[in-house]
Design an enzyme around this catalytic site. Structure first.
Site, mmCIF file in Angstrom:
data_model
loop_
_atom_site.group_PDB
_atom_site.id
_atom_site.type_symbol
_atom_site.label_atom_id
_atom_site.label_comp_id
_atom_site.label_asym_id
_atom_site.label_seq_id
_atom_site.Cartn_x
_atom_site.Cartn_y
_atom_site.Cartn_z
ATOM 1 C CD GLU A 86 -24.505 11.866 -9.602
ATOM 2 O OE1 GLU A 86 -25.009 12.278 -10.662
ATOM 3 O OE2 GLU A 86 -23.306 11.590 -9.476
ATOM 4 C CE LYS A 99 -21.143 13.984 -0.287
ATOM 5 N NZ LYS A 99 -20.415 13.085 0.618
ATOM 6 C CG ASP A 157 -20.888 7.299 3.852
ATOM 7 O OD1 ASP A 157 -19.844 7.950 3.630
ATOM 8 O OD2 ASP A 157 -21.382 7.166 4.979
ATOM 9 C CE1 TYR A 185 -18.838 10.617 -8.194
ATOM 10 C CE2 TYR A 185 -19.378 8.540 -7.123
ATOM 11 C CZ TYR A 185 -18.694 9.732 -7.134
ATOM 12 O OH TYR A 185 -17.860 10.046 -6.106
ATOM 13 C CE LYS A 232 -22.313 15.700 4.606
ATOM 14 N NZ LYS A 232 -21.552 14.462 4.463
ATOM 15 C CB CYS A 278 -23.625 23.948 45.591
ATOM 16 S SG CYS A 278 -24.445 25.103 44.481
ATOM 17 C CB CYS A 282 -24.013 28.444 47.425
ATOM 18 S SG CYS A 282 -24.765 26.836 47.728
ATOM 19 C CB CYS A 339 -27.370 22.994 45.991
ATOM 20 S SG CYS A 339 -27.170 24.436 47.049
ATOM 21 C CB CYS A 390 -28.229 28.053 46.324
ATOM 22 S SG CYS A 390 -27.173 27.664 44.937
#
Ligand SMILES: [Zn+2]
Length: 693
Positions: A128, A130, A132, A241, A338, A432, A435, A450, A455
């Site tokens: 059935e 669910k 909410d 239910y 779900k 950065c 670096c 950068c 780097c």
């Protein structure tokens, strides 16, 4: 239509035309009948005027003679005065929460567990929606509603009887005695229909009040309002239910004795005048039937008038339910499925600023893990500074995260109402993170960069990209290994991949002869990759697999690209000005030309093999392959090459992701495993060759 309904219909007509004054009992049954038609069936058959006529007649009668008032009279529905506070009350049976499942595999696991618990008996499942909303428990004794309570902590809830009575679809009395039931506890959900919710919100906004956020919160908030009159105007419905408790006059339990199936219980609840899921519920006998029913509801829920966030799967037989029992938290005979969620709320915990291989800085949100469309998400790209500013995102904010289907999750926005004042502004760094060079945002770009060529973070990403599946596809050199090698000084640049110090690697933890051999092989094989892969691997901006293949079809050697003008490049089909400029810049850069010569010296293929391009096709586009057994017409390497050249992908193990298993002679366990998965096509070498012919 039942005999009783026909009788009530006739009574309605008689009362409307009669000269004799009706009795209080006649008026009550007629009003109850029309309440039921209106609030439970949504099929009214008399006008509001006629209904009001009956209601006023009953009210006058009762006012003139208060002894006529019964506790379940429709005039008693909305209590006068305010509720001082909601007393704690114990539920007759604890309201446990349901365990969640997110896919059919988890549902199947649940069903297998049930089968064991009931000693392999046949099991039917009642499925059935669910709903909410806000959970409630109603207790009827001697056919009268005597108590209503919220769920609370599952053991103790709050008594909200007056508010429950104000909900028109809750019968003040119900004929349970007809079923031999003296006292009963019903479980259900108080909800607001989607269209009613919207209508109520429109009215509120028109009155200058704040709109409600969602039906569920509104329903649960409404149940705790002090004035039952207000509750009666919120458009609430109660859908019942489940029967958790039922005894006869002697106090004997009836569950599993005279009440035998959950489905029949729902039917009885409906027959007693409650709103119930009788129209929606389905009894499924196989996992396939369950799967089909769930799949139907994944779509149906959007048009269903009430918000649902999943389905509830219950063992239908109450005797089997008792055999299954419960843990302290969950019944073992029921589980919630779900729906794949599209949106969820999650808190922004922190932001990482990641440096990409081109130096682009990408802010990545670290969030509290949320479950969406079957995956858990804990980090999401925020793309750039502008996006953070546009959405007004602050640290500690509640974010709305969305992921529909297979799409990459993204942040829809923040929920400012959930701020508590502790949120902090999100400051984009000016240097950065790797670096510390100052970041630069070139004109008209949305990205901070950068620009330091040395780097370390960029180097890391460049090498990871170079060896990745879509580029040079070097087996045995994954992301983490690259990071480790750089940290250990084994890798300082891309060329370094082809001059690794294996003696030193041997001394590292986790490296044995076999893994070293694998890595050596992987690197060796990558030297023979088609030219387009090298083009992808170099990481030229805007050059992906498709563009790389377009270009590779027009050159004989990678060095040709250093001599081509932007115009030459635009002349190639599929190459636009942006890409052409980017290619031109890259291949006229001294450092890059140097890199290409070094790679060539190290043995990498830098020329085009026309035959390779000629045979390349998309015949296996996106399909996955695995070879097993002894191949007689071609070797493993050639097989791999054939798959990739034709746009297919090679997998290393049998899984549901596999499309084709090519079985050679004396194929073993992989073949057995593949036979168990119906979606895998098992083919011979000849059949494989036919696919690419
Ligand atoms: Zn840097």
């Amino acid at each position: 239509m039942t005999q009783q309904q026909i009788a009530l219909q006739q009574l309605t007509s008689t009362l409307l035309s009669a000269f004799l004054p009706p009795t209080a009992e006649e008026l009550r049954s007629v009003l109850r009948y029309h309440d039921w038609r209106y609030y439970v069936l949504s099929e009214p058959i008399i006008t509001d005027t006629d209904y009001d006529f009956f209601f006023k007649a009953l009210k006058t009668l009762e006012e003139n003679n208060p002894a006529l008032i019964t506790p379940d009279s429709p005039t008693q529905r909305v209590a006068k005065g305010l509720t001082e506070d909601f007393h704690p009350v114990d539920h007759l049976v604890s309201m446990l929460s349901l365990e969640n499942t997110y896919n059919i595999e988890e549902v199947a696991t649940f069903e297998n567990r049930v089968k064991e618990l009931v000693m392999n008996g046949d099991v039917e499942y009642c499925i059935e929606p669910k709903f909410d909303g806000a959970s409630i428990a109603l207790v009827y004794e001697n056919d009268l509603l005597i108590r209503a309570a919220t769920r609370g902590d599952g053991t103790t809830g709050e008594e909200i009887t007056n508010n429950a009575k104000a909900i028109a679809s809750v019968p003040l009395s119900a004929p349970f005695s007809k079923y031999g039931i003296y006292k009963i506890e019903l479980r259900g959900e108080v909800v607001i229909q989607k269209d009613v919710f919207e209508q109520k919100n429109k009215e509120r906004v028109a009155r200058g009040e704040k709109a409600f956020q969602n039906p569920r919160n509104t329903a649960s908030g409404s149940l705790r309002m002090k004035d039952p009159k207000e509750v009666s105007q919120r458009g609430l419905q109660a859908i019942m239910y489940h029967i958790s408790y039922a005894v006869d006059k002697a106090g004997q339990n009836l569950i599993g004795i005279t009440l035998l199936h959950h489905f029949d219980n729902i039917k009885m609840i409906a027959e007693c005048g409650f709103k119930s899921p009788i129209q929606e519920v389905s009894v499924c006998k196989t996992t396939e039937a369950t799967e089909a029913f769930l799949a139907k509801w994944i779509e149906l829920r959007y048009t269903f008038p009430i918000e649902t966030d999943g389905m509830v799967i219950k063992v239908n037989s109450l005797k089997q339910q008792q055999q299954c029992g419960s843990t302290a938290h969950h019944p073992k005979w029921a589980v919630a499925y779900k729906f794949p969620a599209k949106q969820a709320h999650s808190k922004l915990l922190s932001v990482d600023f990641q440096v990409g291989r081109t130096g682009a800085i990408t802010p990545v949100a670290k969030i509290e893990p949320v479950h969406l469309s079957g995956v858990t998400i804990s980090s999401i790209s925020l793309h750039n500074e502008d996006m953070i500013r546009e959405k007004g995102i602050m640290l500690g904010d509640t974010l709305i995260v969305e992921r529909a289907g297979e799409v990459i999750p993204y942040i829809v926005g923040v929920v400012p109402d959930l701020r508590n004042g502790s949120e902090q502004p999100l400051v984009f760094p000016s240097n950065c993170p790797s670096c510390e060079s100052p970041l630069i945002r070139p004109n008209e770009e949305v990205v901070w960069r950068c620009e330091n060529a040395d780097c370390p973070a960029q180097l890391e990403e460049r090498i990871i990209h170079f060896v990745s599946k879509d580029a040079m596809d070097i087996d045995g050199l994954g992301r983490q290994i690259v990071i480790d090698f750089i940290a250990n000084g084994l890798l300082k640049n891309i060329e370094g991949i082809y001059a690794l110090d294996f003696e030193k690697i041997r001394t590292l933890e986790g490296w044995g002869e076999k893994s070293i051999e694998n890595l050596k092989n992987g690197i060796e094989q990558s030297k023979k990759r088609p030219l387009w892969r090298l083009l992808v691997a170099l990481g030229v901006r805007h050059v992906g697999t498709g563009t790389a293949k377009d270009i590779a079809g027009h050159i004989l050697s990678i060095h040709e690209l250093s001599t081509k003008t932007v115009e030459d490049l635009i002349a190639i089909e599929g190459i636009g000005p942006k890409v052409a400029n980017s290619i031109h810049d890259f291949f006229t850069n001294e450092a890059n030309i140097h890199l290409l010569h070094d790679l060539e010296k190290l043995g990498l293929n830098t020329v085009n093999n026309p035959a390779e391009n000629a045979s390349a096709s998309n015949k296996l586009n996106g399909q996955t392959f695995l070879f097993t057994g002894t191949l007689t017409q071609f070797g493993r390497d050639r097989a791999k090459q054939l798959v990739e050249e034709n746009g297919g992908k090679l997998l290393s193990a049998v899984s549901a992701n596999l499309n084709y298993l090519v079985a050679g002679e004396s194929a073993g366990s992989k073949l057995t495993k593949a036979k168990a998965i119906p979606s895998i096509n098992i083919i011979t070498e000849d059949e494989f060759l036919a696919l690419i012919a």
